[in-house]
Design a protein around this motif. Structure first.
Motif, PDB file in Angstrom:
ATOM      1  N   UNK A  99       2.888  -2.596  -0.721  1.00 13.82           N
ATOM      2  CA  UNK A  99       4.405  -2.499  -0.762  1.00 13.82           C
ATOM      3  C   UNK A  99       4.905  -2.876   0.240  1.00 13.82           C
ATOM      4  N   UNK A 100       5.846  -3.332   0.246  1.00 13.41           N
ATOM      5  CA  UNK A 100       6.828  -3.395   1.229  1.00 13.41           C
ATOM      6  C   UNK A 100       8.228  -3.204   1.126  1.00 13.41           C
ATOM      7  N   UNK A 101       8.887  -2.392   2.589  1.00 14.04           N
ATOM      8  CA  UNK A 101      10.454  -1.782   2.286  1.00 14.04           C
ATOM      9  C   UNK A 101      11.410  -2.445   3.122  1.00 14.04           C
ATOM     10  N   UNK A 102      12.448  -2.051   2.968  1.00 14.51           N
ATOM     11  CA  UNK A 102      13.715  -3.292   3.357  1.00 14.51           C
ATOM     12  C   UNK A 102      13.688  -2.314   4.754  1.00 14.51           C
ATOM     13  N   UNK A 103      12.819  -1.258   5.281  1.00 14.76           N
ATOM     14  CA  UNK A 103      12.383  -0.906   7.114  1.00 14.76           C
ATOM     15  C   UNK A 103      11.218  -1.695   7.288  1.00 14.76           C
ATOM     16  N   UNK A 104      11.256  -2.292   7.692  1.00 16.26           N
ATOM     17  CA  UNK A 104      10.514  -3.937   7.565  1.00 16.26           C
ATOM     18  C   UNK A 104       8.384  -3.022   7.371  1.00 16.26           C
ATOM     19  N   UNK A 105       7.949  -2.111   6.905  1.00 13.50           N
ATOM     20  CA  UNK A 105       6.944  -1.547   6.335  1.00 13.50           C
ATOM     21  C   UNK A 105       6.083  -2.064   5.117  1.00 13.50           C
ATOM     22  N   UNK A 106       4.972  -2.108   5.486  1.00 11.92           N
ATOM     23  CA  UNK A 106       3.999  -2.291   4.431  1.00 11.92           C
ATOM     24  C   UNK A 106       3.261  -0.644   4.259  1.00 11.92           C
ATOM     25  N   UNK A 107       3.648  -0.301   3.247  1.00 10.09           N
ATOM     26  CA  UNK A 107       2.599   0.766   2.266  1.00 10.09           C
ATOM     27  C   UNK A 107       1.775   0.054   1.329  1.00 10.09           C
ATOM     28  N   UNK A 108       0.229   1.172   1.672  1.00  6.68           N
ATOM     29  CA  UNK A 108      -0.869   1.300   0.563  1.00  6.68           C
ATOM     30  C   UNK A 108      -0.883   2.111   0.310  1.00  6.68           C
ATOM     31  N   UNK A 109      -1.570   2.064  -1.283  1.00  7.53           N
ATOM     32  CA  UNK A 109      -1.532   3.575  -1.706  1.00  7.53           C
ATOM     33  C   UNK A 109      -2.729   2.835  -2.681  1.00  7.53           C
ATOM     34  N   UNK A 110      -3.355   4.619  -2.787  1.00  5.22           N
ATOM     35  CA  UNK A 110      -4.405   4.345  -3.853  1.00  5.22           C
ATOM     36  C   UNK A 110      -3.940   4.506  -5.300  1.00  5.22           C
TER      37      UNK A 110
END
Length: 178
Positions: A99-110
């Motif tokens: 998922x991408x966030x407003x801060x410009x990061x991409x987070x990867x989840x299990x």
């Protein structure tokens, strides 16, 4: 903000005003359920490619929620973030959620265990500069830049990210680099 199961029998749509997700049974054309729980606009939806009952939703309330659409009001898991979540996508094998966030990061989840695996800080990439020596100008400022679209490669080893700039970024998911 819509998603359908691979069979096309169930279609979901998220709302920006009531923060709900409508679930339609396409065989009957009727609303099957309305999923509530987000406290901000629902901005992204994705069904698991391996379990058609699991829907991931991203919201400006700084969460991703995993729902069981065949269980009434079945919120399965809430994945918290520090910024508004703009989009969500499953890896083709269903074992990872990005998922991408407003801060410009991409987070990867299990998505099975609900654990954050890692984060790619993409803000400098989306503005066109990654090196520490890159000159910062108004044209390449990372302010207001974020990813609104994510897409895994067919084998899940790369993720493409695009959004509010002229750049599309490709990351090696395993190495977490562009």
């Amino acid at each position: 903000m819509e998603a359908s199961t691979q069979s096309g029998e169930v279609i979901c749509a998220g709302t920006l005003d009531t923060f709900e997700i409508f679930v339609w049974d396409m065989r009957t054309g009727n609303v099957k359920d309305i999923l509530s729980g987000h406290e901000g606009p629902v901005h992204g939806l994705a069904f698991s490619p391996t379990d058609a009952s699991v829907l991931a939703s991203s919201s400006w309330d700084r969460t991703v929620r995993l729902w069981d659409v065949f269980e009434s009001k079945g919120g399965v898991e809430t994945l918290p973030h520090t910024h508004d979540v703009l989009t969500v996508v499953y890896r083709p094998d269903g074992k990872q959620l990005a998922c991408s966030t407003l801060e410009g990061h991409i987070h990867f989840w299990d998505p099975i265990d609900g654990l954050l695996m890692y984060t790619i800080e993409g803000r400098r990439d989306i503005s066109g500069g990654r090196l520490m020596t890159d000159r910062r100008t108004a044209a390449n400022s990372s302010s207001g830049k974020f990813f609104t679209t994510l897409c895994y490669s067919a084998d899940g080893s790369y993720i493409l990210a695009g959004g509010s700039s002229k750049y599309i970024c490709m990351y090696d998911v395993a190495d977490q680099v562009s």
